[in-house]
Scaffold this active site. Structure first.
Site, mmCIF file in Angstrom:
data_model
loop_
_atom_site.group_PDB
_atom_site.id
_atom_site.type_symbol
_atom_site.label_atom_id
_atom_site.label_comp_id
_atom_site.label_asym_id
_atom_site.label_seq_id
_atom_site.Cartn_x
_atom_site.Cartn_y
_atom_site.Cartn_z
ATOM 1 N N SER A 9 25.358 28.442 -40.855
ATOM 2 C CA SER A 9 25.665 28.449 -41.772
ATOM 3 C C SER A 9 26.951 29.406 -41.272
ATOM 4 O O SER A 9 26.236 30.692 -40.681
ATOM 5 C CB SER A 9 26.194 28.451 -43.434
ATOM 6 O OG SER A 9 26.979 29.160 -44.064
ATOM 7 N N TYR A 60 21.460 32.702 -50.309
ATOM 8 C CA TYR A 60 21.791 31.982 -49.440
ATOM 9 C C TYR A 60 21.858 33.119 -47.821
ATOM 10 O O TYR A 60 21.652 32.592 -47.186
ATOM 11 C CB TYR A 60 22.884 31.369 -49.262
ATOM 12 C CG TYR A 60 23.327 29.496 -49.017
ATOM 13 C CD1 TYR A 60 22.230 28.547 -49.378
ATOM 14 C CD2 TYR A 60 24.488 30.060 -47.759
ATOM 15 C CE1 TYR A 60 23.242 27.946 -48.133
ATOM 16 C CE2 TYR A 60 24.878 28.638 -47.361
ATOM 17 C CZ TYR A 60 23.646 27.981 -47.190
ATOM 18 O OH TYR A 60 24.325 26.648 -46.785
#
Length: 259
Positions: free
Chosen positions: A145, A158
């Protein structure tokens, strides 16, 4: 040149194919000619999507997979190799997210996100690589990401897990490169998925994030097609250990120094 991106006779595993980016990746690979192993916690949920892939003339199987369970990972790989003679490509996509201020993140929140995104990705790669090593060929694409390279408030577990994916990618690339296996990280920026849909329903937030993206918009599914096929194909055979950001430029920092 087209043969450089042709995945005919390749077999790809795509984890986390029940929705969102996993399905985009799978569809792109199928259009390039790959047969597919699609996984989800409950594989019956992805049967309609599997039928869509089959309509393209591809072979497809669906398999249950819980990446927090080692036995489930081993069973998934066993089922894949019992149907297909080899595994050429792994799209290590299964993941989750919990959005909370850091002071509100619980022990179980942390474990859920990090165990799914990081530990799960490692052990899926490990078990698939056992078969790739026998063939001396493989393309492993870990899905990271923009948070693999940038920090965002409210996403501590995350960000930690996706930063770990970047480092894991480099380690595995170093270890398996001489055995014909490339390992790269594909890192999408801001794409609307079922997981983050609530954000995109907030116009104020959407205007804010678009203002920070140099290209001026969030990602669209087709923005990922070329990158995933490139990293899965023979055209990327001399590229390994890299993180490819598909983020419209938001990772540049996107902080205005002028009005």
């Amino acid at each position: 040149m087209s043969e450089l991106f042709d995945l005919t006779n390749n077999v790809a595993i795509v984890t986390g194919a029940s929705r969102g980016l996993g399905q985009y990746f799978a569809l792109a690979l199928a259009k390039a000619g790959a047969d597919l192993v699609l996984t989800s916690r409950n594989s019956t949920d992805i049967e309609p999507f599997a039928q869509e892939i089959k309509s393209l003339g591809r072979k497809v199987i669906t398999v249950d997979l819980d990446v927090e369970n080692l036995q489930s990972i081993e069973n998934m790989v066993s089922q894949a190799v019992s149907v297909f003679p080899k595994i050429d490509i792994l799209i290590n996509n299964a993941g989750c997210n919990i959005r909370k201020p850091a002071v509100e993140v619980s022990w179980s929140d942390w474990n859920s996100v990090v165990n799914t995104n990081l530990r799960g990705s490692f052990f899926v790669a490990q078990k698939v690589a056992e078969h790739m090593l026998k063939k001396q060929y493989g393309r492993i694409i870990n899905i990271g990401s923009v948070t693999s390279v940038s920090g965002f408030a409210g996403l501590a577990p995350y960000c930690a897990s996706r930063g770990g994916i970047k480092q894991l990618t480099m380690s595995l690339a170093d270890e398996w490169g001489k055995s014909g296996i490339t390992v790269n990280c594909l890192a999408p920026g801001w794409f609307e998925t079922a997981q983050n849909k609530v954000l995109y329903e907030n116009k104020q937030w959407l205007d804010y994030i678009c203002d920070r993206i140099p290209i001026g918009r969030p990602g669209r599914p087709h923005d990922l097609d070329g990158a995933v096929v490139f990293l899965a194909s023979k055209s990327s055979e001399y590229i390994t250990g890299q993180t490819l950001l598909i983020d419209g430029g938001v990772s540049t920092g996107a902080t205005k120094a002028t009005v």
